[in-house]
Design a protein around this motif. Structure first.
Motif, mmCIF file in Angstrom:
data_model
loop_
_atom_site.group_PDB
_atom_site.id
_atom_site.type_symbol
_atom_site.label_atom_id
_atom_site.label_comp_id
_atom_site.label_asym_id
_atom_site.label_seq_id
_atom_site.Cartn_x
_atom_site.Cartn_y
_atom_site.Cartn_z
ATOM 1 N N THR A 184 -7.056 -9.529 12.193
ATOM 2 C CA THR A 184 -6.867 -10.579 11.054
ATOM 3 C C THR A 184 -7.322 -11.863 11.470
ATOM 4 O O THR A 184 -7.976 -12.475 10.628
ATOM 5 C CB THR A 184 -5.158 -10.685 10.818
ATOM 6 O OG1 THR A 184 -4.543 -9.571 10.571
ATOM 7 C CG2 THR A 184 -4.762 -11.740 10.099
ATOM 8 N N TYR A 225 0.884 -1.380 -0.142
ATOM 9 C CA TYR A 225 0.018 0.067 -0.111
ATOM 10 C C TYR A 225 0.829 1.307 -0.073
ATOM 11 O O TYR A 225 0.546 1.975 -0.628
ATOM 12 C CB TYR A 225 -0.875 0.097 1.241
ATOM 13 C CG TYR A 225 -1.943 -1.001 1.181
ATOM 14 C CD1 TYR A 225 -3.203 -0.836 0.555
ATOM 15 C CD2 TYR A 225 -1.674 -2.374 1.734
ATOM 16 C CE1 TYR A 225 -3.957 -1.854 0.506
ATOM 17 C CE2 TYR A 225 -2.645 -3.451 1.738
ATOM 18 C CZ TYR A 225 -4.055 -3.049 1.175
ATOM 19 O OH TYR A 225 -4.856 -4.110 1.022
ATOM 20 N N ALA A 268 -3.319 -0.483 6.581
ATOM 21 C CA ALA A 268 -3.103 0.020 5.258
ATOM 22 C C ALA A 268 -3.565 1.466 5.179
ATOM 23 O O ALA A 268 -2.998 2.195 4.339
ATOM 24 C CB ALA A 268 -4.063 -0.721 4.536
HETATM 25 P P1 FAD Z 1 2.517 -4.479 2.495
HETATM 26 O O1 FAD Z 1 1.077 -3.941 1.819
HETATM 27 O O2 FAD Z 1 2.373 -5.651 3.254
HETATM 28 O O3 FAD Z 1 3.512 -4.398 1.370
HETATM 29 C C1 FAD Z 1 4.896 -4.806 1.493
HETATM 30 C C2 FAD Z 1 5.392 -5.283 0.028
HETATM 31 O O4 FAD Z 1 6.823 -5.305 0.307
HETATM 32 C C3 FAD Z 1 4.857 -6.415 -0.464
HETATM 33 O O5 FAD Z 1 4.374 -6.205 -1.790
HETATM 34 C C4 FAD Z 1 5.910 -7.534 -0.180
HETATM 35 O O6 FAD Z 1 5.878 -8.354 -1.279
HETATM 36 C C5 FAD Z 1 7.151 -6.648 -0.522
HETATM 37 N N1 FAD Z 1 8.027 -7.007 0.088
HETATM 38 C C6 FAD Z 1 8.515 -7.559 1.561
HETATM 39 N N2 FAD Z 1 9.798 -8.044 1.672
HETATM 40 C C7 FAD Z 1 10.488 -7.798 0.530
HETATM 41 C C8 FAD Z 1 11.827 -7.960 0.306
HETATM 42 N N3 FAD Z 1 12.759 -8.293 1.137
HETATM 43 N N4 FAD Z 1 12.182 -7.563 -0.932
HETATM 44 C C9 FAD Z 1 11.260 -7.023 -2.102
HETATM 45 N N5 FAD Z 1 10.050 -6.956 -1.478
HETATM 46 C C10 FAD Z 1 9.566 -7.116 -0.524
HETATM 47 N N6 FAD Z 1 -5.341 -2.681 7.365
HETATM 48 C C11 FAD Z 1 -6.208 -1.693 7.330
HETATM 49 O O7 FAD Z 1 -6.100 -0.587 7.483
HETATM 50 N N7 FAD Z 1 -7.557 -2.333 6.981
HETATM 51 C C12 FAD Z 1 -7.981 -3.478 7.132
HETATM 52 O O8 FAD Z 1 -8.965 -3.706 7.203
HETATM 53 C C13 FAD Z 1 -7.013 -4.291 7.355
HETATM 54 N N8 FAD Z 1 -7.208 -5.942 7.333
HETATM 55 C C14 FAD Z 1 -6.027 -6.647 7.129
HETATM 56 C C15 FAD Z 1 -6.423 -8.141 6.875
HETATM 57 C C16 FAD Z 1 -5.293 -8.846 7.188
HETATM 58 C C17 FAD Z 1 -5.816 -10.525 6.954
HETATM 59 C C18 FAD Z 1 -4.200 -8.667 7.346
HETATM 60 C C19 FAD Z 1 -2.722 -9.594 7.243
HETATM 61 C C20 FAD Z 1 -3.791 -7.290 7.405
HETATM 62 C C21 FAD Z 1 -4.895 -6.258 7.412
HETATM 63 N N9 FAD Z 1 -4.596 -4.901 7.601
HETATM 64 C C22 FAD Z 1 -5.574 -3.747 7.379
HETATM 65 C C23 FAD Z 1 -3.159 -4.392 7.860
HETATM 66 C C24 FAD Z 1 -2.500 -4.081 6.471
HETATM 67 O O9 FAD Z 1 -2.725 -4.891 5.510
HETATM 68 C C25 FAD Z 1 -0.981 -3.624 6.434
HETATM 69 O O10 FAD Z 1 -0.912 -2.724 7.456
HETATM 70 C C26 FAD Z 1 -0.733 -2.899 5.164
HETATM 71 O O11 FAD Z 1 -0.466 -3.830 4.340
HETATM 72 C C27 FAD Z 1 0.738 -2.264 5.527
HETATM 73 O O12 FAD Z 1 1.317 -1.827 4.174
HETATM 74 P P2 FAD Z 1 2.524 -1.728 3.516
HETATM 75 O O13 FAD Z 1 2.802 -1.050 2.402
HETATM 76 O O14 FAD Z 1 3.674 -1.176 5.022
HETATM 77 O O15 FAD Z 1 3.345 -3.274 3.383
#
Ligand code: FAD
Length: 400
Positions: free
Chosen positions: A167, A13, A314
Motif C-alpha cells: 500500500t 471483495y 483481494a
Molecule cells: P474490504 O474489501 O475491505 O471490504 C470490507 C467492507 O466491509 C467494506 O465495504 C466496508 O465498508 C464494510 N464494513 C466495514 N466495517 C463495517 C461495519 N462495521 N458495518 C458495516 N460494514 C462494514 N490486494 C490485492 O490482492 N491486490 C492488490 O493490488 C491490492 N492493493 C491494495 C492497495 C491498497 C491501497 C490497499 C489499502 C489494499 C490493497 N490490497 C490489495 C488488499 C485488499 O484491498 C484487501 O485484502 C481486500 O480489500 C480485502 O477484502 P475484504 O472483502 O476482506 O474487505
C-alpha cells in the motif's frame, strides 16, 4: 418449510462475490439472502492509493450496490455492524437487530498501529473512499497553503509514508508521479517538496523478488522519494514522526500504511483472534461454529509451506468467497463434508504510478509498461467477475 436466513456482513471483495455466487447458486425460494454494509456503495480498496494521491476520481473506485447486485434476490441493508451475538445467532446493527442461520463475515480490516502512539490522532490511516478523499484534499491544501504563509515551513511540503509494503509503495508511486503537476499548479519549486518512505523491516516490499524491489526503489528515488529502511517509527506527533533513533522528521502529512488487522467487530464479538483475524478451519468456518464463515481480511490462513499467514489480499478474499458460497449451499443441502479452501496465488502486481509497475505473474517477473498492462487487466478482471462486460466498460481501466 422456513427459508434459512443467510446474512453477509460487509460489501467488499469477499462479501460482493459471496452475494453474487449465492444468488446464482440458490433458487429464489431456497433462502433469504441479506447483505449488510455501512455504505450503499461498494468500493475497490485495491484502487484507493490513486484517489488518495489525486490521480483518479474516487467515483471511479466505487459503485452503487443496487447497480451491481440484483436487489430482487438480495435484501440489502445499509447500516453499520456493532456486534455479532454468536450464540443467539443475531447481528446487532446500529439501527436494528437481524437473525441469521448462516453468517458470512467479510468486514475487512483496520490500520495496524503496532502500538505506536499518535497514529489515529495525527496520521491518515483510513483506506476507504472517504479516507482517500481526506488525504487528497489535505495534500492539495498543503500546497496551496505554502505560498500563502509568511514562514514557508518545510514541513508543509514534507510527506511521510509509514510502511514500504504494498500500500505504501503504491501510494508514493502515485504521489511522486503527480508531483510535477502539483508543483506546476501551485507554483512551487520541485526541490521544496520532500517525500519519505519509512520502513521498520530490513527491506522495502518484504516478500517481493529482490530484483523487482530494486527496480521499484530506483524508480521512486529517481522521482525524489527518500527511503529510510530498517528505521522503526516510535511515535507520530502533531509535528511529524519521532524515529526509534530519537531523530524527528517534521511533516504536516503522515500517511500510515504499515499493514492491517481484522475488523474490530471480530474481537468485540468475542471470537478468538490474532490481530483481529480468526484462524479459520479449512472450510472457512470459525472454529467452534457450524454456521459462521469468515472470509477476506478477517480470516487468518496459514501458508503451511513457510508456516506464516498468507497476506490479506483481494485475490484471496475473492477466492474465499467462491468456496464460502459453495459450502453454504452444501450445508443447506445437508452435505456432511464441505469444500476445503486452498489459495491459488496467480501473481502479485504493484503499481508505481503512471505507466510503471512491478510484479510476478505465474513464475514470470514483469517490469514497467508490461507490469502496468497486467495490473490494469487484473483490475478489469474483477469488474468482469462482478458485473460482466457492462461494468468493465463503465468503470474499467484502459490497459494501454
Ligand atoms: P474490504 O474489501 O475491505 O471490504 C470490507 C467492507 O466491509 C467494506 O465495504 C466496508 O465498508 C464494510 N464494513 C466495514 N466495517 C463495517 C461495519 N462495521 N458495518 C458495516 N460494514 C462494514 N490486494 C490485492 O490482492 N491486490 C492488490 O493490488 C491490492 N492493493 C491494495 C492497495 C491498497 C491501497 C490497499 C489499502 C489494499 C490493497 N490490497 C490489495 C488488499 C485488499 O484491498 C484487501 O485484502 C481486500 O480489500 C480485502 O477484502 P475484504 O472483502 O476482506 O474487505
Amino acid at each position: 418449510m422456513k427459508k434459512p436466513n443467510i446474512v453477509i456482513l460487509g460489501a467488499g471483495y469477499g462479501g460482493m462475490i459471496t452475494a453474487t455466487r449465492l444468488t446464482k447458486q440458490l433458487g429464489h425460494n431456497e433462502a433469504n439472502i441479506t447483505l449488510v454494509n455501512k455504505h450503499d456503495y461498494h468500493y475497490q480498496t485495491t484502487w484507493l492509493h490513486e484517489p488518495a494521491a489525486g490521480t483518479l476520481s474516487p467515483e471511479r473506485t466505487r459503485m452503487e450496490i443496487k447497480n451491481v447486485l440484483d436487489l430482487n434476490k438480495i435484501n440489502f441493508i445499509k447500516d453499520s455492524v456493532v456486534e455479532i451475538k454468536r450464540e443467539d445467532k443475531k447481528v446487532i446493527l446500529e439501527n436494528s437487530v437481524i437473525d441469521f442461520d448462516y453468517l458470512v463475515v467479510g468486514l475487512g480490516s483496520e490500520a495496524e498501529t503496532f502500538g505506536v502512539p499518535g497514529v489515529h490522532e495525527h496520521a491518515f490511516s483510513k483506506w476507504t473512499v472517504n479516507g482517500a478523499r481526506e488525504v487528497k484534499d489535505h495534500i492539495e491544501y498543503m500546497f496551496a497553503k505554502y505560498n500563502n504563509t509568511e514562514d514557508k515551513r518545510d514541513e508543509l511540503l514534507t510527506f511521510i509514508v509509514a510502511g514500504a509494503g504494498f500500500t505504501g509503495i503504491e501510494f508514493i508511486g502515485e504521489l511522486s508521479e503527480r508531483l510535477p503537476e502539483l508543483c506546476s499548479h501551485y507554483d512551487i519549486p520541485r526541490e521544496k517538496v520532500k517525500m519519505y518512505v519509512i520502513e521498520a523491516a530490513p527491506t522495502a516490499l518484504p516478500g517481493f523478488d529482490p530484483e523487482l524491489v530494486e527496480y521499484a526503489m530506483n524508480l521512486l528515488e529517481s522521482r525524489g522519494v527518500e527511503f529510510k529502511i530498517n528505521c522503526p517509527i516510535k511515535e507520530v506527533t502533531e509535528t511529524g514522526v519521532t524515529l526509534a533513533s530519537g531523530d524527528e522528521i517534521k511533516a504536516e502529512t503522515v500517511v500510515w500504511a504499515t499493514g492491517v488487522r481484522g475488523s474490530s467487530i471480530i474481537e468485540k464479538s468475542g471470537f478468538e483472534a490474532m490481530r483481529g483475524r480468526i484462524k479459520v478451519n479449512p472450510d472457512l468456518r470459525a472454529p467452534g461454529h457450524e454456521d459462521i464463515f469468515i472470509i477476506g481480511d478477517c480470516a487468518l490462513l496459514i501458508n503451511e509451506e513457510i508456516n506464516r499467514p498468507y497476506p490479506p489480499t483481494a485475490q484471496i478474499a475473492m477466492q474465499m468467497a467462491e468456496v464460502c458460497a459453495e459450502n453454504i449451499k452444501l450445508l443447506m443441502k445437508g452435505g456432511a463434508s464441505l469444500k476445503t479452501f486452498t489459495p491459488d496465488i496467480k501473481g502479485t502486481v504493484a503499481s508505481l504510478g503512471g505507466k510503471e509497475a512491478i510484479g510476478v505473474v505465474g513464475t514470470r517477473k514483469l517490469f514497467g509498461a508490461q507490469a502496468n498492462f497486467m495490473k490494469k487487466m487484473i483490475d478489469n478482471r474483477y469488474l468482469f467477475l462482478l458485473g460482466g462486460p457492462a461494468l468493465v466498460l463503465k468503470k474499467g481501466k484502459n490497459p494501454l
